[in-house]
Write a protein that holds these residues in place. Structure first.
Motif, PDB file in Angstrom:
ATOM      1  N   GLU A  99       0.828  -1.205   0.000  1.00 52.64           N
ATOM      2  CA  GLU A  99       0.000   0.000   0.000  1.00 52.64           C
ATOM      3  C   GLU A  99       0.866   1.260   0.000  1.00 52.64           C
ATOM      4  O   GLU A  99       0.493   2.284  -0.574  1.00 52.64           O
ATOM      5  N   ASP A 121      -0.449  -4.767   3.205  1.00 55.16           N
ATOM      6  CA  ASP A 121      -0.814  -3.496   3.819  1.00 55.16           C
ATOM      7  C   ASP A 121      -0.045  -3.503   5.135  1.00 55.16           C
ATOM      8  O   ASP A 121      -0.439  -4.193   6.073  1.00 55.16           O
ATOM      9  N   ASP A 124      -2.676  -1.510   8.785  1.00 52.91           N
ATOM     10  CA  ASP A 124      -4.071  -1.232   8.469  1.00 52.91           C
ATOM     11  C   ASP A 124      -4.713  -0.525   9.662  1.00 52.91           C
ATOM     12  O   ASP A 124      -4.490  -0.915  10.811  1.00 52.91           O
ATOM     13  N   GLU A 292      -5.954  -5.812   0.790  1.00 46.10           N
ATOM     14  CA  GLU A 292      -6.952  -5.759   1.862  1.00 46.10           C
ATOM     15  C   GLU A 292      -8.064  -6.776   1.571  1.00 46.10           C
ATOM     16  O   GLU A 292      -8.262  -7.740   2.311  1.00 46.10           O
TER      17      GLU A 292
HETATM   18 MN    MN Z   1      -5.579  -0.743   5.205  1.00 48.55          MN
END
Ligand code: MN
Ligand code: AHG
Ligand code: MN
Length: 364
Positions: A99, A121, A124, A292
């Motif tokens: 990400e 990610d 998060d 995700e």
């Molecule tokens: Mn996230």
């Protein structure tokens, strides 16, 4: 259970590997390196202000706005570094994507390249860091395309654009009151709790199953004016409670850390919605497909739950870009199927929602 009867993550992986007598051990080594990154992040999160890791990333320390246009937290950047540094050296990976990085991450020339892709990610729910609410890390493991493995060439975006059904494994770590690692290697879902004194993830949750029914839903209700009709119908029916069409009362939760919501749903059932909406035409949903929706979707399906775009199964979606956003609905199977049904039943929407009824403004 006494310690001597508990399994570590390493022991669990060795046991699972017995199903594949020809396995090289690369996969297990990769999962252990990803788990090490999670332990390093857990430690940084636990020290909080004492470690000087709260707040936004300073612009002069390399970026402050990520590819998503979101302000990076110091811990977003640090977590991304832990993931890349701890996973680049061992010869298990052909490349990574995150990400927090616009382009695929190349394994540096001094290291051997391997046959897997790691997509993550790193942190998060990072809007929750500064208020000491649970955050987590999410990762997905894919096989690199054959020509990448054979040639050892640099990876490109297209190598990562594989549907979620192709995932070899997926996992997340949750940095909550305890640190947990929840993992699926395609053979059900298991949960490990970090013993902070040993520094080991210990198997504490075998064969996690999502209850098929629930009376709990999670959605950011501040977006309600942007919801599409089937989502509005679903939430309205939940809110109507016992006297309404569902005939039972519902409870609502919103943590704003999807990974924490996913964990609650794995533990006691529920449904999570971050649906496609009309808020921003450039963003078909809030959450990202590759790091995700797909890994959480894989875990949900492996636990007997369901993950969907609201219309079609998430794991069948062919990605079109690395940072693609998508509508996401997951959790208790019967509830997710109901939401999918509402997306294909315009007739019932007309009957149950006065806005769409015979005398409504929306009739032509
Ligand atoms: Mn996230
Ligand atoms: P990230 O911190 O990785 O950018 O993800 C945050 C996501 C997700 O965890 C959460 O469910 C959602 O954003 C919260 O969105 P709202 O701020 O709209 O509630
Ligand atoms: Mn993040």
């Amino acid at each position: 259970m006494p310690f001597s009867k508990r399994f570590t993550l390493t022991q669990y992986l060795i046991e699972q590997r017995r199903r594949f007598p020809g396995a090289s051990g690369n996969f297990n080594a990769l999962v252990l390196d990803a788990a090490l990154a999670c332990k390093a992040i857990a430690r940084a999160v636990a020290f909080g202000e004492l470690g000087g890791v709260l707040g936004n990333q300073d612009a002069d320390l390399g970026g402050a706005i990520n590819v998503q246009g979101e302000t990076q937290k110091k811990l977003d950047v640090l977590s991304n570094q832990y993931f890349t540094r701890l996973n680049e050296w061992a010869g298990n990976l052909a490349g990574m994507a995150s990400e927090e990085m616009e382009d695929p991450y190349q394994i540096p020339a001094e290291h051997v390249r391997g046959k897997y892709l790691l997509v993550f990610d790193p942190l998060d729910g990072s809007s929750n860091i500064d208020v000491n609410v649970s955050v987590g890390s999410i990762f997905s493991i894919l096989r690199a395309p054959q020509d990448v493995i054979e040639s050892g060439r640099d990876v490109v975006e297209a190598d990562f654009l594989q549907p979620g059904s192709k995932q070899v494994a997926a996992g997340y770590a949750l940095y909550g009151p305890t640190t947990m690692l929840v993992l699926s290697v395609g053979n059900g879902v298991v949960g490990f709790t970090l013993d902070p004194t040993l520094g080991e993830f210990m198997l504490t949750h075998r064969d996690i199953k999502v209850p098929v029914d629930t009376q709990e839903f999670a959605i950011n209700a501040s977006n309600s004016r942007f919801w599409e009709a089937p989502v509005k119908r679903y939430v309205d029916e939940c809110l109507a409670g016992k006297p309404g069409p569902r005939g039972k009362d519902f409870n609502m939760r919103w943590i704003a850390s999807m990974v924490a919501e996913a964990h609650r749903i794995l533990m006691r059932g529920g449904v999570f919605l971050y649906p496609r909406d009309t808020k921003d035409a450039a963003k078909p949903g809030r959450l990202r497909l590759l790091y995700e929706a797909n890994p959480i979707g894989f875990i949900m399906e492996q636990a007997g739950g369901r993950a969907s775009t609201g219309r079609v199964p998430m794991l069948g979606v062919k990605p079109t870009s690395l940072h693609q956003r998508i509508g996401l609905v997951f959790g208790s199977k019967n509830e997710v199927e109901r939401i999918e049904r509402y997306h294909t039943e315009p007739a019932e929407v007309e009957m149950s929602n006065p806005l769409f009824g015979k005398s409504s403004l929306f009739r032509d």
